[in-house]
Design a protein around this motif. Sequence first.
Motif, PDB file in Angstrom:
ATOM      1  N   THR A  45       0.851  -1.197   0.000  1.00 18.75           N
ATOM      2  CA  THR A  45       0.000   0.000   0.000  1.00 18.75           C
ATOM      3  C   THR A  45       0.882   1.240   0.000  1.00 18.75           C
ATOM      4  OG1 THR A  45      -1.678  -1.184   1.279  1.00 18.75           O
ATOM      5  CG2 THR A  45      -1.801   1.227   1.246  1.00 18.75           C
ATOM      6  N   ASP A  46       0.656   2.136  -0.957  1.00 15.52           N
ATOM      7  CA  ASP A  46       1.481   3.343  -1.055  1.00 15.52           C
ATOM      8  C   ASP A  46       1.411   4.179   0.214  1.00 15.52           C
ATOM      9  OD1 ASP A  46       2.471   2.831  -3.540  1.00 15.52           O
ATOM     10  OD2 ASP A  46       1.161   4.202  -4.618  1.00 15.52           O
ATOM     11  N   SER A  51       8.012   5.043  -0.427  1.00 13.15           N
ATOM     12  CA  SER A  51       7.762   3.948   0.520  1.00 13.15           C
ATOM     13  C   SER A  51       6.385   3.337   0.331  1.00 13.15           C
ATOM     14  CB  SER A  51       7.893   4.447   1.974  1.00 13.15           C
ATOM     15  OG  SER A  51       9.167   4.992   2.213  1.00 13.15           O
ATOM     16  N   SER A  52       6.266   2.089   0.741  1.00 11.76           N
ATOM     17  CA  SER A  52       4.964   1.413   0.760  1.00 11.76           C
ATOM     18  C   SER A  52       4.906   0.509   1.979  1.00 11.76           C
ATOM     19  CB  SER A  52       4.743   0.592  -0.514  1.00 11.76           C
ATOM     20  OG  SER A  52       5.739  -0.395  -0.659  1.00 11.76           O
ATOM     21  N   GLN A  53       3.692   0.196   2.391  1.00  7.57           N
ATOM     22  CA  GLN A  53       3.503  -0.694   3.535  1.00  7.57           C
ATOM     23  C   GLN A  53       3.198  -2.092   3.025  1.00  7.57           C
ATOM     24  OE1 GLN A  53      -0.072  -0.700   6.271  1.00  7.57           O
ATOM     25  NE2 GLN A  53       1.446   0.169   7.677  1.00  7.57           N
ATOM     26  N   VAL A  54       3.977  -3.052   3.472  1.00  8.28           N
ATOM     27  CA  VAL A  54       3.851  -4.442   3.032  1.00  8.28           C
ATOM     28  C   VAL A  54       3.461  -5.302   4.228  1.00  8.28           C
ATOM     29  CG1 VAL A  54       5.090  -6.453   2.129  1.00  8.28           C
ATOM     30  CG2 VAL A  54       5.499  -4.177   1.151  1.00  8.28           C
ATOM     31  N   THR A  55       2.497  -6.201   4.021  1.00 10.02           N
ATOM     32  CA  THR A  55       2.080  -7.134   5.065  1.00 10.02           C
ATOM     33  C   THR A  55       2.768  -8.473   4.852  1.00 10.02           C
ATOM     34  OG1 THR A  55      -0.068  -6.061   5.326  1.00 10.02           O
ATOM     35  CG2 THR A  55       0.134  -8.317   6.138  1.00 10.02           C
ATOM     36  N   PHE A  56       3.561  -8.877   5.827  1.00 12.95           N
ATOM     37  CA  PHE A  56       4.296 -10.141   5.783  1.00 12.95           C
ATOM     38  C   PHE A  56       3.452 -11.226   6.454  1.00 12.95           C
ATOM     39  CE2 PHE A  56       7.247  -6.706   5.474  1.00 12.95           C
ATOM     40  CZ  PHE A  56       8.263  -7.149   4.642  1.00 12.95           C
ATOM     41  N   ARG A  57       3.433 -12.414   5.862  1.00  9.76           N
ATOM     42  CA  ARG A  57       2.606 -13.504   6.397  1.00  9.76           C
ATOM     43  C   ARG A  57       3.423 -14.789   6.494  1.00  9.76           C
ATOM     44  NH1 ARG A  57      -0.733 -11.934   2.116  1.00  9.76           N
ATOM     45  NH2 ARG A  57      -0.619 -14.047   1.266  1.00  9.76           N
ATOM     46  N   TRP A  58       3.104 -15.591   7.523  1.00 13.10           N
ATOM     47  CA  TRP A  58       3.754 -16.872   7.714  1.00 13.10           C
ATOM     48  C   TRP A  58       2.776 -17.819   8.383  1.00 13.10           C
ATOM     49  CZ3 TRP A  58       4.945 -12.263   9.962  1.00 13.10           C
ATOM     50  CH2 TRP A  58       4.715 -12.122  11.337  1.00 13.10           C
ATOM     51  N   MET A  59       3.097 -19.116   8.369  1.00 12.11           N
ATOM     52  CA  MET A  59       2.252 -20.130   8.994  1.00 12.11           C
ATOM     53  C   MET A  59       2.562 -20.207  10.486  1.00 12.11           C
ATOM     54  SD  MET A  59       0.458 -21.421   6.498  1.00 12.11           S
ATOM     55  CE  MET A  59      -0.110 -23.010   7.117  1.00 12.11           C
ATOM     56  N   ALA A  60       1.533 -20.531  11.278  1.00  7.18           N
ATOM     57  CA  ALA A  60       1.749 -20.725  12.711  1.00  7.18           C
ATOM     58  C   ALA A  60       2.686 -21.914  12.936  1.00  7.18           C
ATOM     59  CB  ALA A  60       0.416 -20.959  13.412  1.00  7.18           C
ATOM     60  N   THR A  92       6.546  -0.523   6.925  1.00  5.14           N
ATOM     61  CA  THR A  92       6.759   0.424   5.839  1.00  5.14           C
ATOM     62  C   THR A  92       8.202   0.301   5.375  1.00  5.14           C
ATOM     63  OG1 THR A  92       5.093   1.955   6.665  1.00  5.14           O
ATOM     64  CG2 THR A  92       6.755   2.853   5.185  1.00  5.14           C
ATOM     65  N   ILE A  93       8.377  -0.002   4.087  1.00  2.61           N
ATOM     66  CA  ILE A  93       9.717  -0.223   3.541  1.00  2.61           C
ATOM     67  C   ILE A  93       9.874   0.566   2.247  1.00  2.61           C
ATOM     68  CG2 ILE A  93      10.003  -2.476   4.623  1.00  2.61           C
ATOM     69  CD1 ILE A  93       9.181  -3.792   2.050  1.00  2.61           C
ATOM     70  N   THR A  94      11.107   0.687   1.785  1.00  2.00           N
ATOM     71  CA  THR A  94      11.441   1.522   0.637  1.00  2.00           C
ATOM     72  C   THR A  94      11.109   0.809  -0.670  1.00  2.00           C
ATOM     73  OG1 THR A  94      13.240   2.497   1.921  1.00  2.00           O
ATOM     74  CG2 THR A  94      13.276   2.854  -0.454  1.00  2.00           C
ATOM     75  N   LYS A  95      10.561   1.545  -1.622  1.00  2.00           N
ATOM     76  CA  LYS A  95      10.227   0.992  -2.932  1.00  2.00           C
ATOM     77  C   LYS A  95      11.503   0.738  -3.747  1.00  2.00           C
ATOM     78  CE  LYS A  95       5.788   3.439  -3.341  1.00  2.00           C
ATOM     79  NZ  LYS A  95       5.029   4.454  -4.115  1.00  2.00           N
ATOM     80  N   GLY A  96      11.399  -0.225  -4.656  1.00  2.00           N
ATOM     81  CA  GLY A  96      12.497  -0.502  -5.563  1.00  2.00           C
ATOM     82  C   GLY A  96      13.765  -0.956  -4.885  1.00  2.00           C
ATOM     83  N   THR A  97      13.623  -1.671  -3.775  1.00  2.00           N
ATOM     84  CA  THR A  97      14.765  -2.027  -2.934  1.00  2.00           C
ATOM     85  C   THR A  97      14.730  -3.519  -2.601  1.00  2.00           C
ATOM     86  OG1 THR A  97      14.770   0.191  -1.975  1.00  2.00           O
ATOM     87  CG2 THR A  97      15.910  -1.527  -0.740  1.00  2.00           C
ATOM     88  N   PRO A  98      15.882  -4.178  -2.602  1.00  2.00           N
ATOM     89  CA  PRO A  98      15.913  -5.604  -2.229  1.00  2.00           C
ATOM     90  C   PRO A  98      15.894  -5.779  -0.710  1.00  2.00           C
ATOM     91  CG  PRO A  98      18.125  -4.877  -2.812  1.00  2.00           C
ATOM     92  CD  PRO A  98      17.208  -3.705  -3.057  1.00  2.00           C
ATOM     93  N   TYR A  99      15.179  -6.798  -0.268  1.00  2.81           N
ATOM     94  CA  TYR A  99      15.059  -7.085   1.163  1.00  2.81           C
ATOM     95  C   TYR A  99      15.235  -8.578   1.423  1.00  2.81           C
ATOM     96  CZ  TYR A  99      13.276  -2.420   2.219  1.00  2.81           C
ATOM     97  OH  TYR A  99      13.166  -1.067   2.391  1.00  2.81           O
ATOM     98  N   ALA A 100      15.658  -8.885   2.644  1.00  2.00           N
ATOM     99  CA  ALA A 100      15.638 -10.248   3.170  1.00  2.00           C
ATOM    100  C   ALA A 100      14.723 -10.259   4.379  1.00  2.00           C
ATOM    101  CB  ALA A 100      17.038 -10.698   3.566  1.00  2.00           C
ATOM    102  N   ASN A 123      10.914  -5.017  -3.176  1.00  2.00           N
ATOM    103  CA  ASN A 123       9.695  -4.231  -3.013  1.00  2.00           C
ATOM    104  C   ASN A 123       9.512  -3.394  -4.271  1.00  2.00           C
ATOM    105  OD1 ASN A 123       7.408  -3.226  -1.724  1.00  2.00           O
ATOM    106  ND2 ASN A 123       8.526  -1.496  -0.862  1.00  2.00           N
ATOM    107  N   ALA A 124       8.400  -3.562  -4.946  1.00  2.00           N
ATOM    108  CA  ALA A 124       8.195  -2.984  -6.272  1.00  2.00           C
ATOM    109  C   ALA A 124       8.370  -1.470  -6.270  1.00  2.00           C
ATOM    110  CB  ALA A 124       6.813  -3.341  -6.798  1.00  2.00           C
ATOM    111  N   GLY A 125       9.017  -0.986  -7.319  1.00  2.00           N
ATOM    112  CA  GLY A 125       9.170   0.444  -7.533  1.00  2.00           C
ATOM    113  C   GLY A 125       8.776   0.781  -8.953  1.00  2.00           C
ATOM    114  N   SER A 126       9.352   1.837  -9.496  1.00  2.00           N
ATOM    115  CA  SER A 126       8.999   2.270 -10.847  1.00  2.00           C
ATOM    116  C   SER A 126       9.820   1.575 -11.916  1.00  2.00           C
ATOM    117  CB  SER A 126       9.196   3.792 -10.964  1.00  2.00           C
ATOM    118  OG  SER A 126      10.542   4.141 -10.680  1.00  2.00           O
TER     119      SER A 126
END
Length: 228
Positions: A45-46, A51-60, A92-100, A123-126
Amino acid sequence: MMRILIGFIALAFLASCGGDDGPPPAPQGALLVFPEENSECTTGTDVNQTSSQVTFRWMASNNTDSYTLSVVNLDTNVPQNISTAATSASLTITKGTPYAWSVSSRNSVSDQVASSETWLFYNAGSQTTYAPFPAQLVHPSSGSTVQMDIANEVDLQWSGADVDNDIESYEVFFSETNPPATSVGLTNASTMELPVGVVSGTVYYWRVVTTDLEGNTSISGVFDFKVL
């Protein structure tokens, strides 16, 4: 008969008061769900232009009361951490940037911590083309002490990935100075190891530069190790 009865009473008392139930159950590692491994995340979400807000999900995971989500910006190596009892969390993380990203599992009755796998994503950017993910150095691990082989060499190993799946080469820099400035070899996309000559008692530094077919590059962090 009286001795037998006393014996049974003593055993019952020991079983009720002094039995060893074993160690508390340790938590298990969580299975990651989203963002997917080596993917481009386009569902954030922009927040603003950068920056955009990303929701991370995992299994219990079993035997777990709480989780700690860790998200590392691979351009800066700066982590963001958040603790939660749920199986998702937003950052909230930076657009167009690699993450681990990875998740640690904990519970209130054990001092053990279980870690998930570590997944990489952009994280998607332009941009329409992406640089490769920075190579993840595997062996020797940073700060370790290793034994050289009979040829007076140590095998450097790493892993690489790319959203566009177009890695062309890896270039290894290796020296006794930090940051390492001496190029000691170039490998193709399918070769992620390189033997290097070493001297006993010496500390070495190494890193890997990844290049794709578009000419985009990424630089790994620097690892150091000492040779016995």
